[in-house]
Motif scaffolding. Structure first.
Motif, PDB file in Angstrom:
ATOM      1  N   PHE A   5      -6.608  18.550  39.501  1.00 23.32           N
ATOM      2  CA  PHE A   5      -6.809  17.971  38.176  1.00 23.32           C
ATOM      3  C   PHE A   5      -8.284  18.035  37.835  1.00 23.32           C
ATOM      4  N   ASN A  13      -7.563   9.686  31.627  1.00 21.54           N
ATOM      5  CA  ASN A  13      -7.323  10.834  32.506  1.00 21.54           C
ATOM      6  C   ASN A  13      -6.828  10.419  33.880  1.00 21.54           C
ATOM      7  N   ALA A  17      -3.186  11.625  35.103  1.00 24.39           N
ATOM      8  CA  ALA A  17      -3.031  12.436  36.305  1.00 24.39           C
ATOM      9  C   ALA A  17      -2.130  11.750  37.327  1.00 24.39           C
ATOM     10  N   PHE A  21       1.522  13.561  38.150  1.00 20.61           N
ATOM     11  CA  PHE A  21       1.683  14.217  39.440  1.00 20.61           C
ATOM     12  C   PHE A  21       2.287  13.320  40.508  1.00 20.61           C
ATOM     13  N   LEU A  26      -1.059  16.257  44.402  1.00 21.15           N
ATOM     14  CA  LEU A  26      -2.360  16.265  43.726  1.00 21.15           C
ATOM     15  C   LEU A  26      -3.405  16.369  44.824  1.00 21.15           C
ATOM     16  N   CYS A  29      -9.209  15.748  42.514  1.00 22.46           N
ATOM     17  CA  CYS A  29      -9.588  15.437  41.137  1.00 22.46           C
ATOM     18  C   CYS A  29     -11.043  15.809  40.954  1.00 22.46           C
ATOM     19  N   PHE A 121      -4.854  21.776  36.345  1.00 18.05           N
ATOM     20  CA  PHE A 121      -4.481  21.072  35.128  1.00 18.05           C
ATOM     21  C   PHE A 121      -5.721  20.388  34.594  1.00 18.05           C
ATOM     22  N   SER A 122      -6.143  20.744  33.394  1.00 11.91           N
ATOM     23  CA  SER A 122      -7.368  20.193  32.818  1.00 11.91           C
ATOM     24  C   SER A 122      -7.059  19.436  31.536  1.00 11.91           C
TER      25      SER A 122
END
Length: 153
Positions: A5, A13, A17, A21, A26, A29, A121-122
């Motif tokens: 992420f 955010n 996230a 997820f 994940l 980050c 994933f942004s």
């Protein structure tokens, strides 16, 4: 699925996230735009916009952001104080977290390659990912951008 992420370090955010997820791995980050609110960075961003779009358009955008800060963001902060709920929380992430000053540096490109992500994933960041970064994940990169809508233009 192994996911990295990337985005700004804020409660939206982090919660996004964490929820998104729950069913995937994940692995990291990466919080981008460290020091984004520094005066010098803001000023250079305004100068770039003036060169690119002209002085009047840049001033129009500044006026819009001032209006937004005075009227909309104040209401949002008041709402979150009354109803902290989901987005008022600042959760600890279930993976390693890093503050990244330049995601395109060799250090971070090598780190991402070592992690072997299936997906990056942004969310909500002003960093434009270069091709070298986009080619690393097996399934690709998903970028969710929030910002001024085309209707504002």
């Amino acid at each position: 699925m192994r996911v990295i992420f990337a985005g700004r370090n804020n409660s939206f955010n982090r919660n996004f996230a964490k929820q998104l997820f729950k069913d995937h791995e994940l692995i990291s980050c990466l919080f981008l735009e460290v020091g984004r609110s520094d005066f010098s960075k803001r000023f250079s961003r305004i100068r770039r916009r003036m060169k690119r779009y002209g002085v009047l358009r840049a001033l129009d955008e500044l006026a819009f952001h001032a209006f937004d800060a005075v009227f909309h963001k104040k209401r949002t902060r008041e709402f979150l104080k009354k109803e902290p709920g989901f987005f008022g929380q600042w959760p600890k992430m279930p993976c390693p977290e890093y503050e990244v000053d330049n995601i395109h540096s060799e250090k971070w490109i090598n780190y991402i390659k070592e992690q072997q992500p299936d997906l990056i994933f942004s969310v909500c960041c002003l960093v434009i990912f270069r091709q070298k970064l986009l080619e690393i994940p097996k399934l690709g990169t998903f970028i969710l951008h929030e910002g001024l809508t085309p209707e504002y233009k």
